[in-house]
Design a protein around this motif. Structure first.
Motif, PDB file in Angstrom:
ATOM      1  N   THR A   1      -3.728  -7.806   1.161  1.00 18.29           N
ATOM      2  CA  THR A   1      -4.959  -7.745   1.970  1.00 18.29           C
ATOM      3  C   THR A   1      -5.502  -9.155   2.206  1.00 18.29           C
ATOM      4  OG1 THR A   1      -6.020  -7.230  -0.117  1.00 18.29           O
ATOM      5  CG2 THR A   1      -5.797  -5.420   1.416  1.00 18.29           C
ATOM      6  N   GLU A   2      -5.481  -9.973   1.141  1.00 24.70           N
ATOM      7  CA  GLU A   2      -5.970 -11.358   1.267  1.00 24.70           C
ATOM      8  C   GLU A   2      -5.073 -12.150   2.204  1.00 24.70           C
ATOM      9  OE1 GLU A   2      -6.576 -13.421  -2.461  1.00 24.70           O
ATOM     10  OE2 GLU A   2      -7.449 -11.596  -3.326  1.00 24.70           O
TER      11      GLU A   2
ATOM     12  N   SER B   1      -0.295  -2.184   1.584  1.00 30.11           N
ATOM     13  CA  SER B   1      -1.032  -1.396   0.575  1.00 30.11           C
ATOM     14  C   SER B   1      -1.929  -0.348   1.237  1.00 30.11           C
ATOM     15  CB  SER B   1      -1.864  -2.316  -0.319  1.00 30.11           C
ATOM     16  OG  SER B   1      -2.757  -3.071   0.458  1.00 30.11           O
TER      17      SER B   1
ATOM     18  N   ASN C   1      -3.806   4.757  -3.233  1.00 32.05           N
ATOM     19  CA  ASN C   1      -4.874   3.921  -3.797  1.00 32.05           C
ATOM     20  C   ASN C   1      -4.716   2.485  -3.292  1.00 32.05           C
ATOM     21  OD1 ASN C   1      -5.945   5.995  -5.540  1.00 32.05           O
ATOM     22  ND2 ASN C   1      -4.022   5.758  -6.681  1.00 32.05           N
ATOM     23  N   PRO C   2      -5.174   2.219  -2.071  1.00 35.02           N
ATOM     24  CA  PRO C   2      -4.910   0.916  -1.447  1.00 35.02           C
ATOM     25  C   PRO C   2      -5.404  -0.282  -2.263  1.00 35.02           C
ATOM     26  CG  PRO C   2      -5.952   2.404   0.112  1.00 35.02           C
ATOM     27  CD  PRO C   2      -5.942   3.098  -1.199  1.00 35.02           C
ATOM     28  N   GLU C   3      -6.615  -0.179  -2.844  1.00 39.43           N
ATOM     29  CA  GLU C   3      -7.163  -1.356  -3.559  1.00 39.43           C
ATOM     30  C   GLU C   3      -6.270  -1.722  -4.741  1.00 39.43           C
ATOM     31  OE1 GLU C   3      -9.441   1.217  -2.987  1.00 39.43           O
ATOM     32  OE2 GLU C   3     -10.584   0.310  -1.342  1.00 39.43           O
ATOM     33  N   GLU C   4      -5.866  -0.685  -5.467  1.00 36.55           N
ATOM     34  CA  GLU C   4      -5.008  -0.903  -6.642  1.00 36.55           C
ATOM     35  C   GLU C   4      -3.649  -1.468  -6.211  1.00 36.55           C
ATOM     36  OE1 GLU C   4      -3.271   2.249  -9.529  1.00 36.55           O
ATOM     37  OE2 GLU C   4      -5.453   2.543  -9.378  1.00 36.55           O
TER      38      GLU C   4
ATOM     39  N   ALA D   1      -2.889  -3.150  -3.555  1.00 41.14           N
ATOM     40  CA  ALA D   1      -2.971  -4.508  -2.987  1.00 41.14           C
ATOM     41  C   ALA D   1      -2.744  -5.573  -4.051  1.00 41.14           C
ATOM     42  CB  ALA D   1      -4.320  -4.709  -2.309  1.00 41.14           C
ATOM     43  N   LEU D   2      -3.136  -5.295  -5.294  1.00 39.26           N
ATOM     44  CA  LEU D   2      -3.003  -6.288  -6.371  1.00 39.26           C
ATOM     45  C   LEU D   2      -1.546  -6.677  -6.588  1.00 39.26           C
ATOM     46  CD1 LEU D   2      -5.547  -4.803  -8.943  1.00 39.26           C
ATOM     47  CD2 LEU D   2      -5.923  -6.650  -7.291  1.00 39.26           C
TER      48      LEU D   2
END
Ligand SMILES: Cc1ncc(COP(=O)(O)O)c(C=O)c1O
Length: 262
Positions: free
Chosen positions: A197-198, A215, A220-223, A225-226
């Motif tokens: 994402t970044e 992601s 669970n996109p946020e998870e 993305a890591l």
């Protein structure tokens, strides 16, 4: 809803993962091939595995085949309903948005055995008058085009696919030419090892080229993305636009990377 991951870099699924996702309550498997975002086209033996499980556990299969005409040889798209015994279990959904560049028209179709279309026809009566009539006529015209149209479509997209692929490889991304669709999923870790994402935000702001973090396609996109270092680029653009992206990479990527690594 239970999801089964397609695993990078070849985007194959693990039959054990699929088996683990099936429960006595499973009624429907949703399959998207050719696949967005990965560009994967499911092979016959993968479809046979799914068919075997559909019979064993008695579930239906809804196949999203919107990219059915955007497949690049030697890859071949095989409609799931053509697998022996699967016609009765398959609900095919497709659309004119990709094949005929009618994105946004939101007109599609479903193909299924009569007993299953009964349920589909109930909401259908309300959607036909929600789509503008001229667009529906336009779609019928498109569906009647001759074979030449599909041939030219694939030729043009093949050229764009190669242009974008060469560009990404030249600038340090890791990727493969997709078997289908008009997307290339590329690993960006050799450029910047940051969440996808970044990276997507950074690329738009600092280089001027847009991509989508992969992601976003997970539950669970946020998870995701890591750990994800994959972004999706599109080649549903004319060659001049891809050339403009090449110019931006050439002019902006090196200074932007130097700034980011400071
Ligand atoms: C796999 C897949 N299915 C369905 C759609 C939606 O198609 P439509 O625009 O015709 O609703 C898309 C569009 O992005 C897609 O990628």
């Amino acid at each position: 809803l239970k999801t089964v991951d397609l695993k990078a870099p070849n985007w194959n699924f693990d039959v054990a993962d699929l088996k683990a996702a099936i429960t006595p309550k499973t009624k429907l498997l949703l399959l998207n091939s050719p696949n967005n975002p990965t560009g994967k086209v499911f092979k016959r033996d993968e479809l046979l595995e799914i068919a075997k499980l559909a019979k064993e556990h008695n579930f239906y299969v809804m196949t999203d085949e919107v990219y059915e005409e955007l497949v690049y040889p030697p890859a071949r798209h095989m409609p799931f309903s053509t697998i022996p015994g699967m016609k009765e279990r398959t609900i095919l959904v497709s659309s004119t948005s990709k094949t005929f560049s009618m994105t946004g028209w939101k007109i599609g179709y479903a193909l299924a055995p009569a007993a299953l279309t009964k349920a589909i026809r109930i909401p259908h009566q309300f959607t036909t008058f929600c789509s503008a009539t001229p667009l529906q006529y336009g779609m019928v015209h498109a569906l009647r085009l001759s074979y030449d149209y599909y041939h030219v479509l694939r030729e043009e997209y093949s050229e764009r696919r190669t242009a974008l692929y060469n560009l990404l490889i030249e600038h340090g991304f890791e990727c493969k030419q997709p078997e289908g669709t008009y997307f290339i999923v590329a690993n960006h870790k050799n450029l910047l090892d940051i969440p996808d994402t970044e990276f997507a935000n950074w690329l738009i702001k600092e280089v001027g080229v847009a991509c989508i973090p992969v992601s976003a396609f997970y539950e669970n996109p946020e998870e995701k993305a890591l750990e994800s270092r994959y972004v999706r680029f599109g080649f549903c653009k004319d060659l001049q636009t891809i050339a403009a992206a090449a110019e931006k990479f050439k002019a902006n990527l090196k200074p932007a990377l130097a700034k980011a690594k400071k």
